[in-house]
Write a protein that holds these residues in place. Structure first.
Motif, PDB file in Angstrom:
ATOM      1  N   THR A   9      11.238  61.881  88.738  1.00 17.14           N
ATOM      2  CA  THR A   9      11.788  60.643  88.181  1.00 17.14           C
ATOM      3  C   THR A   9      10.724  59.881  87.399  1.00 17.14           C
ATOM      4  OG1 THR A   9      13.300  60.511  90.061  1.00 17.14           O
ATOM      5  CG2 THR A   9      13.000  58.506  88.759  1.00 17.14           C
ATOM      6  N   LEU A  10       9.492  59.862  87.900  1.00 14.49           N
ATOM      7  CA  LEU A  10       8.400  59.185  87.203  1.00 14.49           C
ATOM      8  C   LEU A  10       8.119  59.841  85.853  1.00 14.49           C
ATOM      9  CD1 LEU A  10       6.131  57.041  87.374  1.00 14.49           C
ATOM     10  CD2 LEU A  10       4.686  58.850  88.307  1.00 14.49           C
ATOM     11  N   VAL A  11       8.146  61.161  85.804  1.00 16.54           N
ATOM     12  CA  VAL A  11       7.906  61.868  84.545  1.00 16.54           C
ATOM     13  C   VAL A  11       9.031  61.578  83.552  1.00 16.54           C
ATOM     14  CG1 VAL A  11       7.681  64.150  83.491  1.00 16.54           C
ATOM     15  CG2 VAL A  11       6.490  63.646  85.604  1.00 16.54           C
ATOM     16  N   VAL A  12      10.269  61.491  84.030  1.00 19.28           N
ATOM     17  CA  VAL A  12      11.393  61.162  83.142  1.00 19.28           C
ATOM     18  C   VAL A  12      11.227  59.754  82.577  1.00 19.28           C
ATOM     19  CG1 VAL A  12      13.879  60.735  83.065  1.00 19.28           C
ATOM     20  CG2 VAL A  12      13.012  62.764  84.190  1.00 19.28           C
ATOM     21  N   VAL A  13      10.803  58.812  83.404  1.00 19.74           N
ATOM     22  CA  VAL A  13      10.600  57.433  82.942  1.00 19.74           C
ATOM     23  C   VAL A  13       9.478  57.388  81.905  1.00 19.74           C
ATOM     24  CG1 VAL A  13       9.807  55.148  83.686  1.00 19.74           C
ATOM     25  CG2 VAL A  13      11.533  56.361  85.011  1.00 19.74           C
ATOM     26  N   VAL A  14       8.381  58.109  82.150  1.00 20.68           N
ATOM     27  CA  VAL A  14       7.274  58.148  81.185  1.00 20.68           C
ATOM     28  C   VAL A  14       7.745  58.761  79.866  1.00 20.68           C
ATOM     29  CG1 VAL A  14       5.048  59.266  80.713  1.00 20.68           C
ATOM     30  CG2 VAL A  14       5.441  58.147  82.896  1.00 20.68           C
ATOM     31  N   GLN A  15       8.560  59.788  79.935  1.00 22.56           N
ATOM     32  CA  GLN A  15       9.051  60.418  78.713  1.00 22.56           C
ATOM     33  C   GLN A  15       9.945  59.474  77.916  1.00 22.56           C
ATOM     34  OE1 GLN A  15      11.628  63.817  79.105  1.00 22.56           O
ATOM     35  NE2 GLN A  15      10.886  64.683  77.195  1.00 22.56           N
ATOM     36  N   VAL A  16      10.804  58.751  78.582  1.00 25.56           N
ATOM     37  CA  VAL A  16      11.701  57.815  77.878  1.00 25.56           C
ATOM     38  C   VAL A  16      10.899  56.683  77.242  1.00 25.56           C
ATOM     39  CG1 VAL A  16      13.547  56.125  78.219  1.00 25.56           C
ATOM     40  CG2 VAL A  16      13.729  58.376  79.244  1.00 25.56           C
ATOM     41  N   ILE A  17       9.922  56.155  77.969  1.00 24.98           N
ATOM     42  CA  ILE A  17       9.100  55.064  77.421  1.00 24.98           C
ATOM     43  C   ILE A  17       8.295  55.556  76.227  1.00 24.98           C
ATOM     44  CG2 ILE A  17       7.120  53.561  77.926  1.00 24.98           C
ATOM     45  CD1 ILE A  17       8.290  53.210  80.739  1.00 24.98           C
ATOM     46  N   SER A  18       7.737  56.765  76.321  1.00 27.23           N
ATOM     47  CA  SER A  18       6.966  57.282  75.186  1.00 27.23           C
ATOM     48  C   SER A  18       7.871  57.566  73.990  1.00 27.23           C
ATOM     49  CB  SER A  18       6.189  58.533  75.593  1.00 27.23           C
ATOM     50  OG  SER A  18       7.072  59.581  75.919  1.00 27.23           O
ATOM     51  N   ALA A  19       9.107  58.005  74.228  1.00 25.01           N
ATOM     52  CA  ALA A  19      10.038  58.233  73.122  1.00 25.01           C
ATOM     53  C   ALA A  19      10.383  56.919  72.430  1.00 25.01           C
ATOM     54  CB  ALA A  19      11.305  58.916  73.630  1.00 25.01           C
ATOM     55  N   SER A  73      -1.078  54.966  63.204  1.00 29.55           N
ATOM     56  CA  SER A  73      -1.097  56.436  63.211  1.00 29.55           C
ATOM     57  C   SER A  73      -1.676  56.971  64.503  1.00 29.55           C
ATOM     58  CB  SER A  73      -1.900  56.962  62.026  1.00 29.55           C
ATOM     59  OG  SER A  73      -1.307  56.566  60.816  1.00 29.55           O
ATOM     60  N   ARG A  74      -2.763  56.377  64.936  1.00 33.43           N
ATOM     61  CA  ARG A  74      -3.370  56.819  66.199  1.00 33.43           C
ATOM     62  C   ARG A  74      -2.458  56.531  67.389  1.00 33.43           C
ATOM     63  NH1 ARG A  74      -9.667  55.023  65.462  1.00 33.43           N
ATOM     64  NH2 ARG A  74     -10.167  56.602  63.894  1.00 33.43           N
ATOM     65  N   SER A  75      -1.829  55.362  67.381  1.00 30.22           N
ATOM     66  CA  SER A  75      -0.916  55.021  68.479  1.00 30.22           C
ATOM     67  C   SER A  75       0.277  55.969  68.512  1.00 30.22           C
ATOM     68  CB  SER A  75      -0.420  53.588  68.329  1.00 30.22           C
ATOM     69  OG  SER A  75      -1.505  52.696  68.367  1.00 30.22           O
ATOM     70  N   THR A  76       0.792  56.326  67.349  1.00 29.18           N
ATOM     71  CA  THR A  76       1.904  57.267  67.281  1.00 29.18           C
ATOM     72  C   THR A  76       1.480  58.638  67.785  1.00 29.18           C
ATOM     73  OG1 THR A  76       2.755  56.070  65.374  1.00 29.18           O
ATOM     74  CG2 THR A  76       3.656  58.262  65.763  1.00 29.18           C
ATOM     75  N   GLY A  77       0.272  59.064  67.432  1.00 27.02           N
ATOM     76  CA  GLY A  77      -0.241  60.349  67.908  1.00 27.02           C
ATOM     77  C   GLY A  77      -0.423  60.378  69.422  1.00 27.02           C
ATOM     78  N   ILE A  78      -0.917  59.280  69.975  1.00 25.73           N
ATOM     79  CA  ILE A  78      -1.095  59.204  71.436  1.00 25.73           C
ATOM     80  C   ILE A  78       0.258  59.209  72.134  1.00 25.73           C
ATOM     81  CG2 ILE A  78      -1.866  57.681  73.302  1.00 25.73           C
ATOM     82  CD1 ILE A  78      -4.196  56.857  71.441  1.00 25.73           C
ATOM     83  N   ALA A  79       1.214  58.453  71.603  1.00 27.09           N
ATOM     84  CA  ALA A  79       2.553  58.429  72.199  1.00 27.09           C
ATOM     85  C   ALA A  79       3.219  59.804  72.093  1.00 27.09           C
ATOM     86  CB  ALA A  79       3.421  57.362  71.523  1.00 27.09           C
ATOM     87  N   ALA A  80       2.985  60.509  70.977  1.00 22.94           N
ATOM     88  CA  ALA A  80       3.543  61.857  70.829  1.00 22.94           C
ATOM     89  C   ALA A  80       2.902  62.832  71.809  1.00 22.94           C
ATOM     90  CB  ALA A  80       3.354  62.344  69.397  1.00 22.94           C
ATOM     91  N   ALA A  81       1.597  62.707  72.031  1.00 20.60           N
ATOM     92  CA  ALA A  81       0.927  63.579  72.999  1.00 20.60           C
ATOM     93  C   ALA A  81       1.451  63.336  74.412  1.00 20.60           C
ATOM     94  CB  ALA A  81      -0.583  63.360  72.939  1.00 20.60           C
ATOM     95  N   ILE A  82       1.686  62.073  74.757  1.00 23.44           N
ATOM     96  CA  ILE A  82       2.247  61.744  76.077  1.00 23.44           C
ATOM     97  C   ILE A  82       3.662  62.291  76.194  1.00 23.44           C
ATOM     98  CG2 ILE A  82       3.022  59.824  77.532  1.00 23.44           C
ATOM     99  CD1 ILE A  82       0.617  58.228  76.445  1.00 23.44           C
ATOM    100  N   PHE A  83       4.443  62.181  75.119  1.00 23.15           N
ATOM    101  CA  PHE A  83       5.816  62.693  75.126  1.00 23.15           C
ATOM    102  C   PHE A  83       5.833  64.208  75.329  1.00 23.15           C
ATOM    103  CE2 PHE A  83       9.516  64.427  72.914  1.00 23.15           C
ATOM    104  CZ  PHE A  83      10.543  63.738  73.533  1.00 23.15           C
ATOM    105  N   PHE A  84       4.966  64.932  74.611  1.00 26.20           N
ATOM    106  CA  PHE A  84       4.931  66.388  74.757  1.00 26.20           C
ATOM    107  C   PHE A  84       4.427  66.812  76.127  1.00 26.20           C
ATOM    108  CE2 PHE A  84       4.678  66.470  69.952  1.00 26.20           C
ATOM    109  CZ  PHE A  84       5.983  66.881  69.809  1.00 26.20           C
ATOM    110  N   ALA A  85       3.453  66.073  76.682  1.00 27.47           N
ATOM    111  CA  ALA A  85       2.977  66.389  78.031  1.00 27.47           C
ATOM    112  C   ALA A  85       4.076  66.161  79.070  1.00 27.47           C
ATOM    113  CB  ALA A  85       1.747  65.542  78.361  1.00 27.47           C
TER     114      ALA A  85
END
Length: 121
Positions: A6-16, A56-68
């Motif tokens: 559930t925590l991973v799902v919440v992190v994924q939604v927030i990063s998206a 750009s950097r913030s978007t890249g970090i959020a994308a890396a978190i989303f993919f992880a």
């Protein structure tokens, strides 16, 4: 394990949602022409070029978190037992099979006498 999932799902939604917001905040390639006529891009919060690098950097970090998070969901989701259908959770009731009574076959002697409407030839 369910809490971690559930925590991973919440992190994924927030990063998206963060990726969506950050992409919408960025200027496109055609925005440079408007900036040259005084649209105020150089007076922005992050400076003339600082906003593009920061966003750009913030978007890249959020994308890396989303993919992880997506990779973690793929790994841990494969180990979960499928939930099954709605009908799997119903209580089992045993019903006795229905008894079908078939008539006894008639013998040859009773079959010939059972036809009174025969016309002799």
């Amino acid at each position: 394990m369910q809490t971690f999932f559930t925590l991973v799902v919440v992190v994924q939604v927030i990063s998206a949602l963060a990726i969506i917001a950050l992409v919408l905040l960025q200027h496109g390639k055609g925005a440079d022409m408007g900036a040259s006529f005084g649209s105020g891009a150089s007076g922005s919060l992050f400076g003339a070029t600082g906003s593009s690098n920061f966003l750009s950097r913030s978007t890249g970090i959020a994308a890396a978190i989303f993919f992880a998070a997506t990779l973690a969901l793929g790994v841990f989701g494969g180990e979960r037992k499928p939930a099954g259908g709605v009908m799997d959770n119903l209580p089992v009731t045993k019903v006795a099979p229905a008894v079908v009574q078939t008539p006894a076959p008639a013998s040859a002697a009773t079959a010939s006498s059972a036809q009174p409407n025969q016309i002799p030839k």
